[in-house]
Write an enzyme that holds these catalytic residues in place. Structure first.
Site, PDB file in Angstrom:
ATOM      1  N   LEU A   1      -0.408  -3.997 117.265  1.00  0.00           N
ATOM      2  CA  LEU A   1      -0.217  -3.400 118.586  1.00  0.00           C
ATOM      3  C   LEU A   1      -1.287  -3.974 119.513  1.00  0.00           C
ATOM      4  O   LEU A   1      -2.440  -4.123 119.117  1.00  0.00           O
ATOM      5  CB  LEU A   1      -0.396  -1.871 118.485  1.00  0.00           C
TER       6      LEU A   1
ATOM      7  N   ASP B   1      -2.731  10.773 134.093  1.00  0.00           N
ATOM      8  CA  ASP B   1      -3.251  11.555 135.227  1.00  0.00           C
ATOM      9  C   ASP B   1      -3.275  13.050 134.908  1.00  0.00           C
ATOM     10  O   ASP B   1      -2.422  13.548 134.176  1.00  0.00           O
ATOM     11  CB  ASP B   1      -2.372  11.289 136.458  1.00  0.00           C
TER      12      ASP B   1
ATOM     13  N   ARG C   1     -14.257  19.232 135.708  1.00  0.00           N
ATOM     14  CA  ARG C   1     -13.374  18.068 135.667  1.00  0.00           C
ATOM     15  C   ARG C   1     -13.725  17.166 134.479  1.00  0.00           C
ATOM     16  O   ARG C   1     -12.856  16.650 133.794  1.00  0.00           O
ATOM     17  CB  ARG C   1     -13.486  17.267 136.973  1.00  0.00           C
TER      18      ARG C   1
ATOM     19  N   ASN D   1      -6.405  14.838 134.183  1.00  0.00           N
ATOM     20  CA  ASN D   1      -7.586  15.283 133.433  1.00  0.00           C
ATOM     21  C   ASN D   1      -8.422  16.287 134.222  1.00  0.00           C
ATOM     22  O   ASN D   1      -8.838  17.312 133.691  1.00  0.00           O
ATOM     23  CB  ASN D   1      -8.503  14.091 133.133  1.00  0.00           C
TER      24      ASN D   1
ATOM     25  N   HIS E   1     -11.745  15.080 131.290  1.00  0.00           N
ATOM     26  CA  HIS E   1     -11.757  13.663 130.895  1.00  0.00           C
ATOM     27  C   HIS E   1     -12.011  13.544 129.392  1.00  0.00           C
ATOM     28  O   HIS E   1     -11.388  12.740 128.700  1.00  0.00           O
ATOM     29  CB  HIS E   1     -12.836  12.904 131.670  1.00  0.00           C
TER      30      HIS E   1
HETATM   31  C1  IPE Z   1      -4.418   6.962 138.900  1.00  0.00           C
HETATM   32  O1  IPE Z   1      -4.763   8.298 138.999  1.00  0.00           O
HETATM   33  C2  IPE Z   1      -5.471   6.225 138.165  1.00  0.00           C
HETATM   34  C3  IPE Z   1      -5.634   6.557 136.764  1.00  0.00           C
HETATM   35  C4  IPE Z   1      -4.920   7.389 136.052  1.00  0.00           C
HETATM   36  C5  IPE Z   1      -6.678   5.845 136.104  1.00  0.00           C
HETATM   37  P1  IPE Z   1      -5.446   8.889 140.314  1.00  0.00           P
HETATM   38  O2  IPE Z   1      -5.599  10.330 140.079  1.00  0.00           O
HETATM   39  O3  IPE Z   1      -6.677   8.134 140.634  1.00  0.00           O
HETATM   40  O4  IPE Z   1      -4.360   8.609 141.432  1.00  0.00           O
HETATM   41  P2  IPE Z   1      -4.264   9.157 142.900  1.00  0.00           P
HETATM   42  O5  IPE Z   1      -5.528   8.793 143.598  1.00  0.00           O
HETATM   43  O6  IPE Z   1      -4.092  10.631 142.804  1.00  0.00           O
HETATM   44  O7  IPE Z   1      -3.060   8.498 143.468  1.00  0.00           O
HETATM   45  C1  IPE Z   2      -6.846  10.750 135.580  1.00  0.00           C
HETATM   46  O1  IPE Z   2      -7.098  12.080 135.783  1.00  0.00           O
HETATM   47  C2  IPE Z   2      -8.023  10.042 134.990  1.00  0.00           C
HETATM   48  C3  IPE Z   2      -8.706   9.131 135.911  1.00  0.00           C
HETATM   49  C4  IPE Z   2      -8.338   8.810 137.103  1.00  0.00           C
HETATM   50  C5  IPE Z   2      -9.908   8.555 135.409  1.00  0.00           C
HETATM   51  P1  IPE Z   2      -7.689  12.597 137.156  1.00  0.00           P
HETATM   52  O2  IPE Z   2      -9.172  12.584 137.054  1.00  0.00           O
HETATM   53  O3  IPE Z   2      -7.124  11.858 138.299  1.00  0.00           O
HETATM   54  O4  IPE Z   2      -7.178  14.086 137.156  1.00  0.00           O
HETATM   55  P2  IPE Z   2      -6.645  14.899 138.398  1.00  0.00           P
HETATM   56  O5  IPE Z   2      -5.461  14.152 138.929  1.00  0.00           O
HETATM   57  O6  IPE Z   2      -7.754  14.962 139.388  1.00  0.00           O
HETATM   58  O7  IPE Z   2      -6.280  16.214 137.827  1.00  0.00           O
HETATM   59 MG    MG Z   3      -5.437  12.161 139.456  1.00  0.00          MG
END
Ligand code: IPE
Ligand code: IPE
Ligand code: MG
Length: 224
Positions: free
Chosen positions: A122, A12, A25, A14, A29
């Site tokens: 793995l 989480d 954003r 990115n 990613h």
């Molecule tokens: C969880 O992250 C899902 C992934 C890392 C793929 P999110 O960023 O979607 O989670 P919430 O919505 O903040 O809980």
């Molecule tokens: C996690 O990073 C990746 C995915 C859910 C695909 P986020 O995209 O949720 O990044 P934040 O939490 O918004 O910074």
């Molecule tokens: Mg997130």
């Protein structure tokens, strides 16, 4: 020293990283993929047998279409470019979640799984369109259809994680302390590390620091 067979990671942060350093954003990613590669290398070095990466949740469809499309393009290119390399490294790829994508992506995912199915160094589980509640509902439905008892053994056998140990260690980057519908059953006894760093900033040193700390935890499993 605790054995470490399975690490699960909620990658989480990115989006926030991308906004902070690149004003988008999606750039976050893209940068997150570099962390994925680093962590795969380090997982092999640590002789860990299973690595489960949460890449896209059943809830992530609620994001803007542009971001969702970008993520799936990134994934497609990653697999096309890296699957040969993963295969050469004796890595097995398994998808967790329902494969309800474009016919092209479904086919690519199936091919990658098939190509690497005999590999043994793995196993990487990529959780894609994955939600733990939906996985559990699927398991209960299969148990009902088979008309077998609801017990721990049968639930485990009907989850998508049927042939692997539960994660010993869960890491969530991005400075958020929640599970976001990830492996709710399987994480029942995992050691959980919430890491402040955003996923693209997470590196081998951070990973090894957590592994070291994990190794020294007294895991009780109810005993004393
Ligand atoms: C969880 O992250 C899902 C992934 C890392 C793929 P999110 O960023 O979607 O989670 P919430 O919505 O903040 O809980
Ligand atoms: C996690 O990073 C990746 C995915 C859910 C695909 P986020 O995209 O949720 O990044 P934040 O939490 O918004 O910074
Ligand atoms: Mg997130």
């Amino acid at each position: 020293m605790n054995p470490l067979n399975h690490v699960a990671i909620i990658m989480d942060g990115n989006g926030r990283w991308g906004i902070k350093y690149k004003k988008s954003r999606n750039a976050g990613h893209k940068a997150g993929l570099k962390s994925v590669e680093k962590i795969i290398r380090e997982t092999i070095k640590n002789k860990i047998k299973f690595l489960t990466l949460f890449a896209f949740s059943t809830e992530n469809w609620k994001r803007p279409k542009k971001e969702v499309n970008y993520l799936f393009n990134l994934l497609e290119n990653f697999l096309i470019n890296k699957i040969e390399d993963l295969h050469k490294k004796n890595i097995k790829l398994k998808i967790l979640g329902s494969k309800k994508f474009s016919p092209r992506l479904n086919k690519l995912l199936n091919n990658c799984e098939k190509k690497t199915s005999k590999n043994s160094r793995l196993q990487i589980n990529l959780a894609l369109n994955y939600g733990s509640k939906s996985e559990l509902i699927g398991a209960f439905k299969r148990i009902k259809i088979k008309n077998i008892n609801i017990n721990e053994k049968n639930i485990i056998k009907n989850l998508q994680t049927q042939n692997m140990p539960d994660p010993d260690l869960l890491i969530r980057t991005g400075n958020t302390k929640r599970l976001s519908n990830f492996l709710l059953w399987q994480l029942a006894y995992s050691e959980i590390f919430f890491e402040k760093k955003l996923w693209p900033a997470f590196n081998s040193k951070d990973y090894n620091r957590i592994i070291k700390e994990y190794r020294n935890i007294k895991r009780n499993f109810g005993k004393i």
